[in-house]
Design a protein around this motif. Sequence first.
Motif, PDB file in Angstrom:
ATOM      1  N   ALA A   1       0.828  -1.203   0.000  1.00  0.00           N
ATOM      2  CA  ALA A   1       0.000   0.000   0.000  1.00  0.00           C
ATOM      3  C   ALA A   1       0.864   1.255   0.000  1.00  0.00           C
ATOM      4  O   ALA A   1       0.552   2.233  -0.697  1.00  0.00           O
ATOM      5  CB  ALA A   1      -0.933  -0.001   1.209  1.00  0.00           C
ATOM      6  N   SER A   2       1.959   1.230   0.754  1.00  0.00           N
ATOM      7  CA  SER A   2       2.815   2.414   0.778  1.00  0.00           C
ATOM      8  C   SER A   2       3.549   2.591  -0.550  1.00  0.00           C
ATOM      9  O   SER A   2       3.754   3.718  -1.004  1.00  0.00           O
ATOM     10  CB  SER A   2       3.816   2.318   1.930  1.00  0.00           C
ATOM     11  N   VAL A   3       3.926   1.485  -1.198  1.00  0.00           N
ATOM     12  CA  VAL A   3       4.581   1.574  -2.500  1.00  0.00           C
ATOM     13  C   VAL A   3       3.607   2.108  -3.547  1.00  0.00           C
ATOM     14  O   VAL A   3       3.950   2.979  -4.356  1.00  0.00           O
ATOM     15  CB  VAL A   3       5.157   0.209  -2.920  1.00  0.00           C
ATOM     16  N   LYS A   4       2.374   1.603  -3.518  1.00  0.00           N
ATOM     17  CA  LYS A   4       1.359   2.080  -4.463  1.00  0.00           C
ATOM     18  C   LYS A   4       1.033   3.546  -4.226  1.00  0.00           C
ATOM     19  O   LYS A   4       0.838   4.302  -5.178  1.00  0.00           O
ATOM     20  CB  LYS A   4       0.082   1.244  -4.353  1.00  0.00           C
ATOM     21  N   ALA A   5       0.987   3.951  -2.967  1.00  0.00           N
ATOM     22  CA  ALA A   5       0.718   5.360  -2.662  1.00  0.00           C
ATOM     23  C   ALA A   5       1.853   6.239  -3.173  1.00  0.00           C
ATOM     24  O   ALA A   5       1.606   7.329  -3.709  1.00  0.00           O
ATOM     25  CB  ALA A   5       0.543   5.548  -1.161  1.00  0.00           C
ATOM     26  N   TRP A   6       3.096   5.777  -3.036  1.00  0.00           N
ATOM     27  CA  TRP A   6       4.229   6.560  -3.540  1.00  0.00           C
ATOM     28  C   TRP A   6       4.191   6.642  -5.060  1.00  0.00           C
ATOM     29  O   TRP A   6       4.431   7.701  -5.639  1.00  0.00           O
ATOM     30  CB  TRP A   6       5.545   5.926  -3.084  1.00  0.00           C
ATOM     31  N   LEU A   7       3.874   5.519  -5.730  1.00  0.00           N
ATOM     32  CA  LEU A   7       3.802   5.517  -7.186  1.00  0.00           C
ATOM     33  C   LEU A   7       2.687   6.418  -7.709  1.00  0.00           C
ATOM     34  O   LEU A   7       2.826   7.047  -8.755  1.00  0.00           O
ATOM     35  CB  LEU A   7       3.598   4.104  -7.723  1.00  0.00           C
ATOM     36  N   ASN A   8       1.577   6.473  -7.000  1.00  0.00           N
ATOM     37  CA  ASN A   8       0.459   7.303  -7.438  1.00  0.00           C
ATOM     38  C   ASN A   8       0.612   8.763  -7.032  1.00  0.00           C
ATOM     39  O   ASN A   8      -0.216   9.595  -7.382  1.00  0.00           O
ATOM     40  CB  ASN A   8      -0.857   6.748  -6.896  1.00  0.00           C
ATOM     41  N   GLY A   9       1.667   9.078  -6.302  1.00  0.00           N
ATOM     42  CA  GLY A   9       1.921  10.457  -5.888  1.00  0.00           C
ATOM     43  C   GLY A   9       2.378  11.307  -7.061  1.00  0.00           C
ATOM     44  O   GLY A   9       2.874  10.830  -8.075  1.00  0.00           O
TER      45      GLY A   9
ATOM     46  N   SER B   1       4.634  13.710  -9.204  1.00  0.00           N
ATOM     47  CA  SER B   1       6.044  14.010  -9.403  1.00  0.00           C
ATOM     48  C   SER B   1       6.171  15.520  -9.601  1.00  0.00           C
ATOM     49  O   SER B   1       5.716  16.062 -10.607  1.00  0.00           O
ATOM     50  CB  SER B   1       6.585  13.266 -10.627  1.00  0.00           C
ATOM     51  N   LYS B   2       6.781  16.188  -8.640  1.00  0.00           N
ATOM     52  CA  LYS B   2       6.876  17.648  -8.696  1.00  0.00           C
ATOM     53  C   LYS B   2       7.714  18.115  -9.875  1.00  0.00           C
ATOM     54  O   LYS B   2       7.369  19.083 -10.549  1.00  0.00           O
ATOM     55  CB  LYS B   2       7.460  18.179  -7.390  1.00  0.00           C
ATOM     56  N   PHE B   3       8.832  17.421 -10.131  1.00  0.00           N
ATOM     57  CA  PHE B   3       9.740  17.833 -11.191  1.00  0.00           C
ATOM     58  C   PHE B   3       9.064  17.760 -12.562  1.00  0.00           C
ATOM     59  O   PHE B   3       9.058  18.724 -13.323  1.00  0.00           O
ATOM     60  CB  PHE B   3      10.995  16.963 -11.161  1.00  0.00           C
ATOM     61  N   TYR B   4       8.466  16.611 -12.882  1.00  0.00           N
ATOM     62  CA  TYR B   4       7.841  16.444 -14.196  1.00  0.00           C
ATOM     63  C   TYR B   4       6.536  17.224 -14.308  1.00  0.00           C
ATOM     64  O   TYR B   4       6.158  17.630 -15.406  1.00  0.00           O
ATOM     65  CB  TYR B   4       7.631  14.964 -14.500  1.00  0.00           C
ATOM     66  N   THR B   5       5.858  17.445 -13.206  1.00  0.00           N
ATOM     67  CA  THR B   5       4.664  18.282 -13.236  1.00  0.00           C
ATOM     68  C   THR B   5       5.039  19.721 -13.574  1.00  0.00           C
ATOM     69  O   THR B   5       4.341  20.392 -14.338  1.00  0.00           O
ATOM     70  CB  THR B   5       3.927  18.213 -11.887  1.00  0.00           C
ATOM     71  N   ALA B   6       6.145  20.192 -13.019  1.00  0.00           N
ATOM     72  CA  ALA B   6       6.600  21.552 -13.323  1.00  0.00           C
ATOM     73  C   ALA B   6       7.040  21.674 -14.778  1.00  0.00           C
ATOM     74  O   ALA B   6       6.773  22.696 -15.433  1.00  0.00           O
ATOM     75  CB  ALA B   6       7.746  21.935 -12.396  1.00  0.00           C
TER      76      ALA B   6
ATOM     77  N   PHE C   1       1.217  20.007 -16.333  1.00  0.00           N
ATOM     78  CA  PHE C   1       0.025  19.269 -15.942  1.00  0.00           C
ATOM     79  C   PHE C   1       0.472  18.168 -14.995  1.00  0.00           C
ATOM     80  O   PHE C   1       1.644  17.815 -14.940  1.00  0.00           O
ATOM     81  CB  PHE C   1      -0.756  18.712 -17.145  1.00  0.00           C
ATOM     82  N   GLU C   2      -0.464  17.632 -14.216  1.00  0.00           N
ATOM     83  CA  GLU C   2      -0.105  16.678 -13.170  1.00  0.00           C
ATOM     84  C   GLU C   2       0.373  15.358 -13.752  1.00  0.00           C
ATOM     85  O   GLU C   2      -0.272  14.755 -14.599  1.00  0.00           O
ATOM     86  CB  GLU C   2      -1.300  16.426 -12.256  1.00  0.00           C
ATOM     87  N   VAL C   3       1.546  14.932 -13.298  1.00  0.00           N
ATOM     88  CA  VAL C   3       2.161  13.681 -13.745  1.00  0.00           C
ATOM     89  C   VAL C   3       2.493  12.859 -12.511  1.00  0.00           C
ATOM     90  O   VAL C   3       3.104  13.363 -11.572  1.00  0.00           O
ATOM     91  CB  VAL C   3       3.452  13.968 -14.552  1.00  0.00           C
ATOM     92  N   THR C   4       2.083  11.584 -12.506  1.00  0.00           N
ATOM     93  CA  THR C   4       2.386  10.720 -11.371  1.00  0.00           C
ATOM     94  C   THR C   4       3.735  10.043 -11.584  1.00  0.00           C
ATOM     95  O   THR C   4       4.250   9.967 -12.699  1.00  0.00           O
ATOM     96  CB  THR C   4       1.307   9.647 -11.179  1.00  0.00           C
ATOM     97  N   ARG C   5       4.294   9.545 -10.495  1.00  0.00           N
ATOM     98  CA  ARG C   5       5.573   8.834 -10.582  1.00  0.00           C
ATOM     99  C   ARG C   5       5.440   7.558 -11.399  1.00  0.00           C
ATOM    100  O   ARG C   5       6.368   7.146 -12.090  1.00  0.00           O
ATOM    101  CB  ARG C   5       6.073   8.507  -9.181  1.00  0.00           C
ATOM    102  N   ARG C   6       4.274   6.924 -11.343  1.00  0.00           N
ATOM    103  CA  ARG C   6       4.034   5.703 -12.120  1.00  0.00           C
ATOM    104  C   ARG C   6       4.120   6.006 -13.618  1.00  0.00           C
ATOM    105  O   ARG C   6       4.719   5.251 -14.380  1.00  0.00           O
ATOM    106  CB  ARG C   6       2.665   5.121 -11.780  1.00  0.00           C
TER     107      ARG C   6
END
Length: 94
Positions: free
Chosen positions: A21-29, A31-36, A40-45
């Motif tokens: 669950a913590s890994v999935k939560a991190w993946l779905n978080g 990504s500040k760098f790629y969002t900037a 537009f909003e980009v997830t780590r996944r």
Amino acid sequence: MQTSASIQRTAQLRPFSISTASVKAWLNGKSKFYTAICEFEVTRREVLRVHAALLSLGAGAVSAESSILAALCCVVLSGYNVYKLNQEEKGGEA
């Protein structure tokens, strides 16, 4: 002072596990760098999938001259990553 037998017993009582669950939560978080960069909003996944697709395409291009089977596997792998990216974009289950 603890004996080695008691240390081994306590080590057996504490199982090492990583919560999925913590890994999935991190993946779905987000990504500040790629969002900037993308504005537009980009997830780590999504970032990991795009990089995996690009790496497998690159590996396929490099191995195309020596092994057609390896190149075909790389192309299939990158196609699967693009398919999963499209499924996530449409709102499908990942």
